[in-house]
Motif scaffolding. Structure first.
Motif, PDB file in Angstrom:
ATOM      1  N   PRO A 188       1.014  -1.220   0.058  1.00  0.00           N
ATOM      2  CA  PRO A 188      -0.223   0.063   0.092  1.00  0.00           C
ATOM      3  C   PRO A 188       0.817   1.362   0.123  1.00  0.00           C
ATOM      4  O   PRO A 188       2.053   1.275   0.808  1.00  0.00           O
ATOM      5  CB  PRO A 188      -0.849  -0.311   1.217  1.00  0.00           C
ATOM      6  CG  PRO A 188      -0.329  -1.324   2.154  1.00  0.00           C
ATOM      7  CD  PRO A 188       0.712  -2.127   1.181  1.00  0.00           C
ATOM      8  N   SER A 189       0.483   2.196  -0.593  1.00  0.00           N
ATOM      9  CA  SER A 189       1.337   3.450  -0.917  1.00  0.00           C
ATOM     10  C   SER A 189       0.234   4.555  -0.678  1.00  0.00           C
ATOM     11  O   SER A 189      -0.918   4.653  -0.637  1.00  0.00           O
ATOM     12  CB  SER A 189       1.490   3.401  -2.419  1.00  0.00           C
ATOM     13  OG  SER A 189       2.183   4.634  -2.899  1.00  0.00           O
ATOM     14  N   VAL A 190       1.140   5.510  -0.234  1.00  0.00           N
ATOM     15  CA  VAL A 190       0.615   6.841   0.556  1.00  0.00           C
ATOM     16  C   VAL A 190       1.186   8.022  -0.146  1.00  0.00           C
ATOM     17  O   VAL A 190       2.564   8.136  -0.380  1.00  0.00           O
ATOM     18  CB  VAL A 190       0.688   6.765   1.868  1.00  0.00           C
ATOM     19  CG1 VAL A 190       0.041   7.959   2.530  1.00  0.00           C
ATOM     20  CG2 VAL A 190       0.020   5.503   2.788  1.00  0.00           C
ATOM     21  N   TRP A 191       0.351   9.005  -0.487  1.00  0.00           N
ATOM     22  CA  TRP A 191       0.969  10.511  -0.757  1.00  0.00           C
ATOM     23  C   TRP A 191       1.058  11.065   0.465  1.00  0.00           C
ATOM     24  O   TRP A 191      -0.096  11.389   1.187  1.00  0.00           O
ATOM     25  CB  TRP A 191       0.323  11.038  -1.915  1.00  0.00           C
ATOM     26  CG  TRP A 191       0.431  10.413  -3.281  1.00  0.00           C
ATOM     27  CD1 TRP A 191      -0.417   9.759  -3.797  1.00  0.00           C
ATOM     28  CD2 TRP A 191       1.548  10.381  -4.087  1.00  0.00           C
ATOM     29  NE1 TRP A 191       0.040   9.306  -5.049  1.00  0.00           N
ATOM     30  CE2 TRP A 191       1.338   9.642  -5.267  1.00  0.00           C
ATOM     31  CE3 TRP A 191       2.869  11.107  -3.971  1.00  0.00           C
ATOM     32  CZ2 TRP A 191       2.488   9.682  -6.327  1.00  0.00           C
ATOM     33  CZ3 TRP A 191       3.805  10.932  -4.976  1.00  0.00           C
ATOM     34  CH2 TRP A 191       3.510  10.368  -6.084  1.00  0.00           C
ATOM     35  N   LEU A 192       2.180  11.657   0.720  1.00  0.00           N
ATOM     36  CA  LEU A 192       2.444  12.887   1.987  1.00  0.00           C
ATOM     37  C   LEU A 192       2.058  14.236   1.085  1.00  0.00           C
ATOM     38  O   LEU A 192       3.040  14.544   0.331  1.00  0.00           O
ATOM     39  CB  LEU A 192       3.491  12.635   2.648  1.00  0.00           C
ATOM     40  CG  LEU A 192       3.758  11.255   3.092  1.00  0.00           C
ATOM     41  CD1 LEU A 192       5.007  11.010   3.708  1.00  0.00           C
ATOM     42  CD2 LEU A 192       2.736  11.092   4.217  1.00  0.00           C
ATOM     43  N   ARG A 193       1.175  14.873   1.203  1.00  0.00           N
ATOM     44  CA  ARG A 193       0.867  16.446   0.769  1.00  0.00           C
ATOM     45  C   ARG A 193       1.092  17.455   1.727  1.00  0.00           C
ATOM     46  O   ARG A 193       0.378  17.513   2.914  1.00  0.00           O
ATOM     47  CB  ARG A 193      -0.484  16.358   0.190  1.00  0.00           C
ATOM     48  CG  ARG A 193      -0.618  17.691  -0.485  1.00  0.00           C
ATOM     49  CD  ARG A 193      -2.008  17.651  -1.245  1.00  0.00           C
ATOM     50  NE  ARG A 193      -3.178  17.342  -0.250  1.00  0.00           N
ATOM     51  CZ  ARG A 193      -3.770  17.975   0.550  1.00  0.00           C
ATOM     52  NH1 ARG A 193      -3.361  19.128   0.867  1.00  0.00           N
ATOM     53  NH2 ARG A 193      -4.779  17.463   1.111  1.00  0.00           N
ATOM     54  N   PRO A 194       2.231  18.185   1.554  1.00  0.00           N
ATOM     55  CA  PRO A 194       2.442  19.328   2.551  1.00  0.00           C
ATOM     56  C   PRO A 194       1.091  20.117   2.775  1.00  0.00           C
ATOM     57  O   PRO A 194       0.429  20.197   1.755  1.00  0.00           O
ATOM     58  CB  PRO A 194       3.459  20.006   1.945  1.00  0.00           C
ATOM     59  CG  PRO A 194       4.286  18.829   1.085  1.00  0.00           C
ATOM     60  CD  PRO A 194       3.102  18.205   0.647  1.00  0.00           C
ATOM     61  N   VAL A 195       0.894  20.694   4.041  1.00  0.00           N
ATOM     62  CA  VAL A 195      -0.247  21.746   4.108  1.00  0.00           C
ATOM     63  C   VAL A 195       0.269  22.763   4.628  1.00  0.00           C
ATOM     64  O   VAL A 195       1.286  22.860   5.318  1.00  0.00           O
ATOM     65  CB  VAL A 195      -1.314  20.876   4.910  1.00  0.00           C
ATOM     66  CG1 VAL A 195      -2.130  19.886   4.435  1.00  0.00           C
ATOM     67  CG2 VAL A 195      -0.814  20.713   6.139  1.00  0.00           C
ATOM     68  N   THR A 196      -0.269  23.769   4.293  1.00  0.00           N
ATOM     69  CA  THR A 196      -0.137  25.231   5.098  1.00  0.00           C
ATOM     70  C   THR A 196      -0.926  25.393   6.357  1.00  0.00           C
ATOM     71  O   THR A 196      -1.561  24.517   6.718  1.00  0.00           O
ATOM     72  CB  THR A 196      -0.429  26.407   4.064  1.00  0.00           C
ATOM     73  OG1 THR A 196      -1.873  26.480   3.673  1.00  0.00           O
ATOM     74  CG2 THR A 196       0.076  26.013   2.770  1.00  0.00           C
ATOM     75  N   GLU A 197      -0.677  26.580   6.926  1.00  0.00           N
ATOM     76  CA  GLU A 197      -1.276  26.714   8.378  1.00  0.00           C
ATOM     77  C   GLU A 197      -2.766  26.782   8.020  1.00  0.00           C
ATOM     78  O   GLU A 197      -3.405  26.317   9.152  1.00  0.00           O
ATOM     79  CB  GLU A 197      -0.837  28.008   8.932  1.00  0.00           C
ATOM     80  CG  GLU A 197       0.776  28.189   9.080  1.00  0.00           C
ATOM     81  CD  GLU A 197       1.089  28.408  10.319  1.00  0.00           C
ATOM     82  OE1 GLU A 197       0.295  28.546  11.350  1.00  0.00           O
ATOM     83  OE2 GLU A 197       2.341  27.992  10.523  1.00  0.00           O
ATOM     84  N   THR A 198      -3.346  27.175   6.994  1.00  0.00           N
ATOM     85  CA  THR A 198      -4.673  27.051   6.733  1.00  0.00           C
ATOM     86  C   THR A 198      -5.216  25.945   6.479  1.00  0.00           C
ATOM     87  O   THR A 198      -6.662  25.660   6.389  1.00  0.00           O
ATOM     88  CB  THR A 198      -5.070  28.255   5.691  1.00  0.00           C
ATOM     89  OG1 THR A 198      -4.476  27.734   4.668  1.00  0.00           O
ATOM     90  CG2 THR A 198      -4.546  29.380   5.929  1.00  0.00           C
TER      91      THR A 198
END
Length: 180
Positions: free
Chosen positions: A167-177
């Motif tokens: 199983p594979s996962v994407w890690l998507r950076p998020v901003t403060e909002t």
């Protein structure tokens, strides 16, 4: 893809060797210690040395609520500014179970640190990834075959079947909002 450098060839060779000797069940304390060594490098501020290959994922323990640190190989998608990680052992790993329970994670890649949202990939997306890895590293089909219940035979369908074991996962950076 350009030429593969000496360091990457050595890294791939070592990874292939380790994957051949790691037990499929009951990994044991020696391999757990080996797999956790990059945590110390990151904690000592030496993440820049391994950041090209290994990121440090911090999940929240699903049972304890405590931070849990896991070093993982990754693939960076520059166009979408996201990182792909994959779970071995059919997804039967603590870090994968933790992020399924709480997809809000913290990531360090070299010197870059950020909050991220973990998004689980489809089997078809994982299959495409596996095929691209196999094209770059000829010995990877043997690794996929070792962990899958059916051999990967080069067809897309065989990779889709094997994808459930990786199983594979994407890690998507998020901003403060909270938006990427």
């Amino acid at each position: 893809m350009g030429k593969i450098g000496v360091a990457e060839k050595l890294y791939n060779w070592m990874e292939t060797l380790i994957m051949k000797i790691v037990p499929q069940e009951n990994v044991g304390p020696v391999f757990k210690w080996i797999f956790k060594m990059p945590i110390l490098q990151y904690k000592l501020g030496l993440g820049w040395m391994i950041g090209k290959y290994v990121l440090l994922l911090t999940t929240t323990g699903r049972k304890t609520g405590q931070p849990r640190y896991t070093p993982l190989e990754y693939e960076y998608d520059k166009e979408n500014d996201r990182y792909r990680i994959a779970a071995g052992w059919g997804g039967n790993t603590d870090w994968y179970k933790n992020l399924k329970a709480n997809p809000k994670v913290y990531v360090q890649v070299g010197c870059r640190k950020f909050n991220a949202i973990a998004e689980i990939s489809s089997d078809e997306d994982v299959a495409k990834f596996m095929m691209s890895v196999s094209r770059r590293h000829s010995r990877m089909d043997a690794t996929w075959n070792r962990w899958s219940d059916q051999p990967v035979d080069g067809t897309f369908e065989s990779y889709v079947h094997a994808a459930k074991f990786f199983p594979s996962v994407w890690l998507r950076p998020v901003t403060e909002t909270g938006k990427g």
